[in-house]
Design a protein around this motif. Structure first.
Motif, PDB file in Angstrom:
ATOM      1  N   ASN A  58       0.852  -1.199   0.000  1.00  0.00           N
ATOM      2  CA  ASN A  58       0.000   0.000   0.000  1.00  0.00           C
ATOM      3  C   ASN A  58       0.885   1.246   0.000  1.00  0.00           C
ATOM      4  N   SER A  59       0.786   2.038  -1.058  1.00  0.00           N
ATOM      5  CA  SER A  59       1.650   3.224  -1.175  1.00  0.00           C
ATOM      6  C   SER A  59       1.342   4.265  -0.096  1.00  0.00           C
TER       7      SER A  59
ATOM      8  N   LYS B 103      11.697   7.261  -8.688  1.00  0.00           N
ATOM      9  CA  LYS B 103      11.035   7.010  -9.979  1.00  0.00           C
ATOM     10  C   LYS B 103       9.575   7.456  -9.987  1.00  0.00           C
ATOM     11  N   ASN B 104       9.028   7.754  -8.805  1.00  0.00           N
ATOM     12  CA  ASN B 104       7.622   8.161  -8.713  1.00  0.00           C
ATOM     13  C   ASN B 104       7.475   9.641  -9.074  1.00  0.00           C
ATOM     14  N   SER B 105       7.482   9.912 -10.386  1.00  0.00           N
ATOM     15  CA  SER B 105       7.486  11.312 -10.842  1.00  0.00           C
ATOM     16  C   SER B 105       6.170  12.030 -10.549  1.00  0.00           C
ATOM     17  N   ASN B 106       5.149  11.287 -10.090  1.00  0.00           N
ATOM     18  CA  ASN B 106       3.874  11.934  -9.744  1.00  0.00           C
ATOM     19  C   ASN B 106       3.915  12.598  -8.374  1.00  0.00           C
ATOM     20  N   ASP B 107       4.947  12.320  -7.589  1.00  0.00           N
ATOM     21  CA  ASP B 107       5.027  12.896  -6.241  1.00  0.00           C
ATOM     22  C   ASP B 107       6.413  13.502  -6.026  1.00  0.00           C
TER      23      ASP B 107
ATOM     24  N   GLY C 131      11.159  21.087 -10.112  1.00  0.00           N
ATOM     25  CA  GLY C 131      11.266  22.106  -9.067  1.00  0.00           C
ATOM     26  C   GLY C 131      12.718  22.394  -8.707  1.00  0.00           C
ATOM     27  N   LEU C 132      12.972  23.643  -8.312  1.00  0.00           N
ATOM     28  CA  LEU C 132      14.335  24.069  -8.010  1.00  0.00           C
ATOM     29  C   LEU C 132      14.937  23.274  -6.856  1.00  0.00           C
ATOM     30  N   GLN C 133      14.124  22.973  -5.839  1.00  0.00           N
ATOM     31  CA  GLN C 133      14.639  22.235  -4.683  1.00  0.00           C
ATOM     32  C   GLN C 133      15.076  20.826  -5.077  1.00  0.00           C
ATOM     33  N   LEU C 134      14.230  20.143  -5.875  1.00  0.00           N
ATOM     34  CA  LEU C 134      14.580  18.787  -6.323  1.00  0.00           C
ATOM     35  C   LEU C 134      15.816  18.837  -7.215  1.00  0.00           C
ATOM     36  N   LEU C 135      15.865  19.806  -8.115  1.00  0.00           N
ATOM     37  CA  LEU C 135      17.025  19.961  -8.990  1.00  0.00           C
ATOM     38  C   LEU C 135      18.307  20.118  -8.170  1.00  0.00           C
ATOM     39  N   TYR C 136      18.252  20.985  -7.166  1.00  0.00           N
ATOM     40  CA  TYR C 136      19.421  21.238  -6.329  1.00  0.00           C
ATOM     41  C   TYR C 136      19.883  19.956  -5.636  1.00  0.00           C
TER      42      TYR C 136
END
Length: 465
Positions: A114-115, A157-161, A234-239
């Motif tokens: 269950n995710s 890999k969960n690009s939806n979240d 998003g900038l935070q994820l990129l960083y």
């Protein structure tokens, strides 16, 4: 986590039901809902007791095991353990007195399918904190780390979240504390590195299937993939992704060439530099490039020139940069590339282009003098590495960039024309057969170049008879 901290747990009922023992309950209550300093004193005064509380001991079951049927209790215990590991460094060391501190934690990573179940995510946080704060490199950590990385890669890999992606990438960063963990991370690169590269390609506005648009220059020159644009990053994820790859670049001597062969990282980072929205991302990009090029100058400096990095760095010099570390990395990179460019030759550029695995219509391909001077050298370089690489390139269909096949046919034709006595070396690699196949290609330019190449082959065949 705050929601779980605030949630009331009927501890006395849990003790009466046998979910936890009275002794365990007493230890939990002594550190639950108390001030940080008091909590630290209590745990430091009974380190063995708290180790046994969470992990168990000879003849004693730990609370994670005894409460396994109560998800609410497990969640609360995991949050409590995470807080204690952060707030009481001595507890981290104490847990490693257990022969295998991961034994009862690792199964919780697969607690359910269950995710929405928070237990696996809470467990990954505990395991990451335990490993990172201990800097442990023992055999038990070496066995546990790949399992933690596999779990985290599922979140990346969960690009939806994007929130979960960011949590996982930050946990990656915490885990790359030493050479051993970085090597394990690289060993699992199809799980760990590849999804991070996909995020960076998305940020650069490039399709994930190939770097064709980067090599051909057909990408957006403004913030194509960054936050604010549909489907952006998003900038935070990129960083945080750039931070992880920067940490990995400290192993550049061992992995730099493979990193570029498999992911075209020099080219990708050059494009990201063009788009970089903040000094903090620019600094990570420059520092990573410096680590890679400094450790692998003979292979990656030619690639950097091919990717037009020197011209880009000159443009940066005109900007107002406030970060002194960034300025220093910029100057070091410029010096390194300028020094290389003083000594490089067109032959080096050509070799670098073929080794990159992606051809473009750069000047040498159509330059008769280049082929007259270098064809024999190309065939003999590193025991025939270049024609072997051309054969590898030509095996691919290149649906998104047919020019690559046309250029490869041109190059093979030039080699045959200039050094006809070595054409059998090319035939052994299957190049003549592949060129004959490409005469039926859907692309007009590929058909034309393959016909020209084969014409030269036939000419020398007839003359030889």
């Amino acid at each position: 986590m705050n929601n779980i901290r605030q949630r009331p747990i009927p501890w006395d009922g849990a003790a009466r039901a046998g979910t936890i023992t009275e002794a365990q309950l007493a230890k939990i209550k002594a550190v639950d809902k108390v001030k940080r300093e008091q909590r630290k004193q209590v745990v430091e005064g009974d380190l063995d007791g708290y180790r046994i509380l969470f992990l168990g001991g000879p003849g004693t079951t730990g609370v994670l095991e005894s409460a396994s049927k109560r998800s609410d209790v497990i969640q609360y215990i995991l949050v409590l353990l995470s807080d204690l590991l952060e707030g009481v460094p001595a507890l981290v060391k104490a847990l490693f007195r257990d022969p295998d501190p991961y034994q009862h934690l690792l199964p919780l990573l697969a607690h359910s399918n269950n995710s929405e179940d928070p237990i696996p995510l809470l467990t990954s946080t505990v395991l990451t904190t335990l490993m990172a704060n201990s800097k442990d490199e023992s055999a038990s950590t070496e066995r546990a780390l790949p399992l933690v990385l596999s779990y985290l890669c599922g979140l990346v890999k969960n690009s939806n979240d994007a929130g979960l992606q960011d949590i996982a990438v930050m946990e990656y960063s915490s885990l790359l504390y030493g050479k051993s963990s970085r090597q394990l991370f690289w060993k699992q690169r199809s799980e760990t590195v590849a999804p991070l590269i996909e995020i960076l390609r998305k940020a650069a506005g490039v399709g994930g299937e190939s770097s064709a648009s980067l090599w051909s220059g057909n990408t957006a020159t403004r913030s194509g993939g960054f936050e604010g644009i549909s489907g952006g990053v998003g900038l935070q994820l990129l960083y945080h992704v750039l931070l992880v790859l920067w940490q990995l670049s400290f192993e550049a001597e061992d992995i730099g060439n493979d990193l570029d062969d498999e992911y075209d990282i020099v080219l990708l980072y050059t494009q990201l530099l063009r788009l970089s929205p903040k000094e903090k991302t620019t600094r990570l990009l420059l520092s990573t490039l410096y680590n890679l090029l400094d450790a692998n100058p003979s292979t990656l400096l030619p690639t950097a020139v091919l990717a037009r990095l020197p011209a880009l760095l000159q443009n940066f010099s005109g900007r107002h940069l406030t970060d002194p570390d960034l300025q220093e990395d910029l100057e070091k990179l410029k010096e390194m590339l300028e020094e290389y460019q003083k000594t490089k030759t067109t032959f080096d550029e050509y070799v670098a282009e073929v080794q990159s695995g992606h051809l473009r219509w750069s000047p040498p391909h159509r330059h008769q003098v280049f082929w007259a001077e270098n064809a024999r050298k190309i065939l003999e370089f590193e025991n025939g590495e270049i024609p072997r690489k051309l054969a590898d390139i030509m095996k691919k269909p290149w649906e998104n960039d047919k020019a690559v096949l046309a250029i490869a046919c041109n190059d093979v034709g030039c080699l045959v024309k200039e050094v006809p006595e070595k054409r059998y070396q090319l035939e052994k690699l299957g190049l003549k057969t592949r060129i004959m196949e490409l005469m039926q290609d859907s692309d007009e330019n590929v058909r034309w170049e393959s016909l020209r190449a084969l014409g030269g082959w036939l000419k020398y065949s007839f003359e030889g008879n």
